[in-house]
Design an enzyme around this catalytic site. Structure first.
Site, short mmCIF file in Angstrom:
data_model
loop_
_atom_site.label_atom_id
_atom_site.label_comp_id
_atom_site.label_asym_id
_atom_site.label_seq_id
_atom_site.Cartn_x
_atom_site.Cartn_y
_atom_site.Cartn_z
N ARG A 90 0.77 -1.19 0.30
CA ARG A 90 -0.15 0.27 0.64
C ARG A 90 0.43 1.30 -0.02
NH1 ARG A 90 -2.40 -3.96 3.42
NH2 ARG A 90 -4.66 -3.71 3.30
N ASP A 150 -9.55 -4.85 8.52
CA ASP A 150 -8.71 -5.92 9.42
C ASP A 150 -9.04 -6.30 10.52
OD1 ASP A 150 -5.44 -4.41 8.17
OD2 ASP A 150 -7.18 -3.16 8.11
N ARG A 153 -11.17 -8.77 9.20
CA ARG A 153 -11.06 -10.51 9.16
C ARG A 153 -10.19 -11.12 10.31
NH1 ARG A 153 -7.54 -6.59 4.29
NH2 ARG A 153 -9.30 -7.41 2.61
N HIS A 177 -2.46 0.42 8.65
CA HIS A 177 -3.48 -0.17 7.32
C HIS A 177 -2.39 -0.70 7.34
CE1 HIS A 177 -6.59 -2.03 5.12
NE2 HIS A 177 -6.30 -1.16 3.96
N1 LIG Z 1 -8.50 1.17 3.89
C1 LIG Z 1 -8.43 0.37 2.83
O1 LIG Z 1 -9.33 -0.92 3.63
C2 LIG Z 1 -8.79 -0.13 1.19
C3 LIG Z 1 -9.41 -1.43 0.82
C4 LIG Z 1 -9.39 -1.25 -0.55
C5 LIG Z 1 -8.91 -0.60 -0.93
N2 LIG Z 1 -8.30 0.61 -0.65
C6 LIG Z 1 -8.42 1.49 -1.66
O2 LIG Z 1 -9.18 2.31 -2.56
C7 LIG Z 1 -8.48 3.21 -2.88
C8 LIG Z 1 -9.86 3.29 -4.23
O3 LIG Z 1 -9.70 1.85 -4.96
P1 LIG Z 1 -10.52 1.51 -5.95
O4 LIG Z 1 -10.26 -0.23 -6.51
O5 LIG Z 1 -12.13 2.21 -5.76
O6 LIG Z 1 -9.83 1.60 -7.23
P2 LIG Z 1 -10.70 2.37 -8.91
O7 LIG Z 1 -9.05 2.00 -9.43
O8 LIG Z 1 -11.49 1.27 -9.14
O9 LIG Z 1 -10.86 3.58 -8.48
C9 LIG Z 1 -10.63 4.84 -8.63
C10 LIG Z 1 -11.10 5.79 -9.31
O10 LIG Z 1 -10.90 7.09 -8.49
C11 LIG Z 1 -10.40 8.02 -9.13
N3 LIG Z 1 -10.21 9.79 -9.51
C12 LIG Z 1 -8.47 9.04 -9.66
N4 LIG Z 1 -8.25 10.79 -9.36
C13 LIG Z 1 -8.99 11.56 -8.73
C14 LIG Z 1 -9.49 13.04 -8.35
N5 LIG Z 1 -8.41 13.44 -8.50
N6 LIG Z 1 -11.23 13.61 -7.64
C15 LIG Z 1 -11.90 12.86 -8.26
N7 LIG Z 1 -11.66 11.19 -8.50
C16 LIG Z 1 -10.21 10.29 -8.94
C17 LIG Z 1 -10.46 7.35 -10.99
O11 LIG Z 1 -11.44 8.48 -11.37
C18 LIG Z 1 -11.55 6.21 -10.47
O12 LIG Z 1 -13.18 6.24 -10.82
C19 LIG Z 1 -7.23 3.01 -2.89
O13 LIG Z 1 -6.49 3.41 -3.45
C20 LIG Z 1 -7.06 1.67 -3.07
O14 LIG Z 1 -6.13 1.31 -2.29
C21 LIG Z 1 -8.32 1.55 0.42
#
Ligand SMILES: NC(=O)c1ccc[n+]([C@@H]2O[C@H](COP(=O)([O-])OP(=O)(O)OC[C@H]3O[C@@H](n4cnc5c(N)ncnc54)[C@H](O)[C@@H]3O)[C@@H](O)[C@H]2O)c1
Length: 315
Positions: A90, A150, A153, A177
């Site tokens: 991450r 987490d 999980r 995380h």
């Molecule tokens: N915290 C957690 O537990 C957890 C769990 C899963 C995923 N995530 C994180 O969540 C994030 C999103 O994952 P995802 O699978 O939805 O990704 P994804 O690629 O499917 O979607 C990301 C979206 O962000 C948009 N985006 C990019 N720049 C932007 C901006 N400046 N303003 C507005 N929108 C913008 C893109 O157009 C896209 O639609 C990732 O960083 C991922 O690692 C976190």
């Protein structure tokens, strides 16, 4: 500006943002859900697809919006940005996602809102801290989803191992995380009993071996899921519904959200997860239960790991 009734802004229309909206819509928790993304076509498509199911669920407005919608929001959930590729940690996302989160925070701060912001984009702890600095809001209103996933999980894996409903397993993962997260065995209770006492009675496994195996599986879950199917979104979507519920309904639930520590657990100037009481104003109370010496040391090194990520984006 007067608040709308249970208005939720979701920034990021990717897999996590839309799965969260899909799950939230079913609950009746939100009156209005507004989606924002730089990809306007994707937003339009997602809104059409989500809205066509509205005749089957409790009434809710789901629409495309812009940052001015933040002014009267109750909750802003940020899921925008790059996601992990296979075998990527991450923390490797920090450079690209720090720029995205800085630009999003600049947009939000134009509006005088008293919403709670929940950061989800990874690396979530460092980006929660970045958003907090850019927004200049009180620390209790800028939180990260942290280790809520987490902890879920961990509870699920313990429940499977012990053959007991996950809702009767109380257990927390603390810290980052990420790879340095800390499974807090000293806080783990099954059906009311501390896990050590439970194991002493049960004796169905060699707990000294199982202990480490379960903690490793919790930590490495995301790597396995990303390896198998590309990304994770269902369980984080439900974790976000749980966080939203305690905020929108002022439930005062205890969740391991990420927030800026200012001396709690002898840690300062870093956002990481510890058990917090969460309500409609964000974090209302930080639970400072004493940890074992080993857990306290692990939490300190987790804080140092997050500091190193933050140092990498210092100008
Ligand atoms: N915290 C957690 O537990 C957890 C769990 C899963 C995923 N995530 C994180 O969540 C994030 C999103 O994952 P995802 O699978 O939805 O990704 P994804 O690629 O499917 O979607 C990301 C979206 O962000 C948009 N985006 C990019 N720049 C932007 C901006 N400046 N303003 C507005 N929108 C913008 C893109 O157009 C896209 O639609 C990732 O960083 C991922 O690692 C976190």
């Amino acid at each position: 500006m007067q608040r709308r009734e249970r208005k939720v802004i979701v920034i990021g229309a990717g897999s996590v943002g839309t799965t969260y909206i899909y799950a939230l819509m079913h609950t009746g928790l939100a009156g209005e859900i507004v989606l924002i993304d730089t990809d306007r076509r994707r937003v339009e498509g997602e809104i059409m697809d989500l809205s066509h199911g509205l005749p089957f669920i409790p009434p809710v407005t789901v629409r495309a919006g812009d940052y001015s919608d933040c002014a009267d929001a109750n909750l802003i959930v940020v899921t925008a940005g790059a996601k992990q590729a296979s075998s990527q940690s991450r923390t490797e996302l920090i450079q690209s996602n720090a720029k995205i989160i800085s630009s999003i925070a600049e947009q939000i701060r134009k509006y005088d809102t008293d919403a709670v912001l929940v950061m989800v984009t990874n690396p979530v702890d460092a980006l929660t801290q970045l958003a907090l600095e850019r927004l200049g809001w009180p620390r209790q209103r800028v939180i990260g989803s942290g280790t809520v996933l987490d902890s879920a999980r961990f509870r699920y894996m313990l429940s499977q191992h012990c053959g007991i409903d996950a809702r009767n397993v109380h257990a927390y993962v603390l810290g980052e995380h990420g790879d340095s997260e800390v499974v807090a065995w000293s806080m783990t209770h099954i059906a009311g009993a501390p896990i050590g006492e439970r194991c002493a009675i049960c004796k169905r496994c060699d707990w000294t071996k199982e202990h480490k195996r379960i903690a490793d599986r919790v930590r490495d879950s995301a790597y396995h899921i990303i390896d198998y199917k590309g990304s994770t979104y269902y369980a984080i979507g439900l974790s976000l519904v749980r966080i939203s519920g305690t905020i929108l309904r002022n439930e005062h639930s205890v969740l391991t959200v990420s927030l800026l520590l200012q001396g709690e657990y002898n840690i300062e100037h870093v956002c990481l997860s510890v058990p917090c009481v969460v309500g409609d104003t964000g974090v209302e109370q930080i639970i400072t239960t004493p940890l074992s010496a080993g857990e306290q040391a692990a939490l300190k090194s987790s804080a140092q790991a997050i500091h190193r990520v933050l140092d990498s984006i210092k100008p």
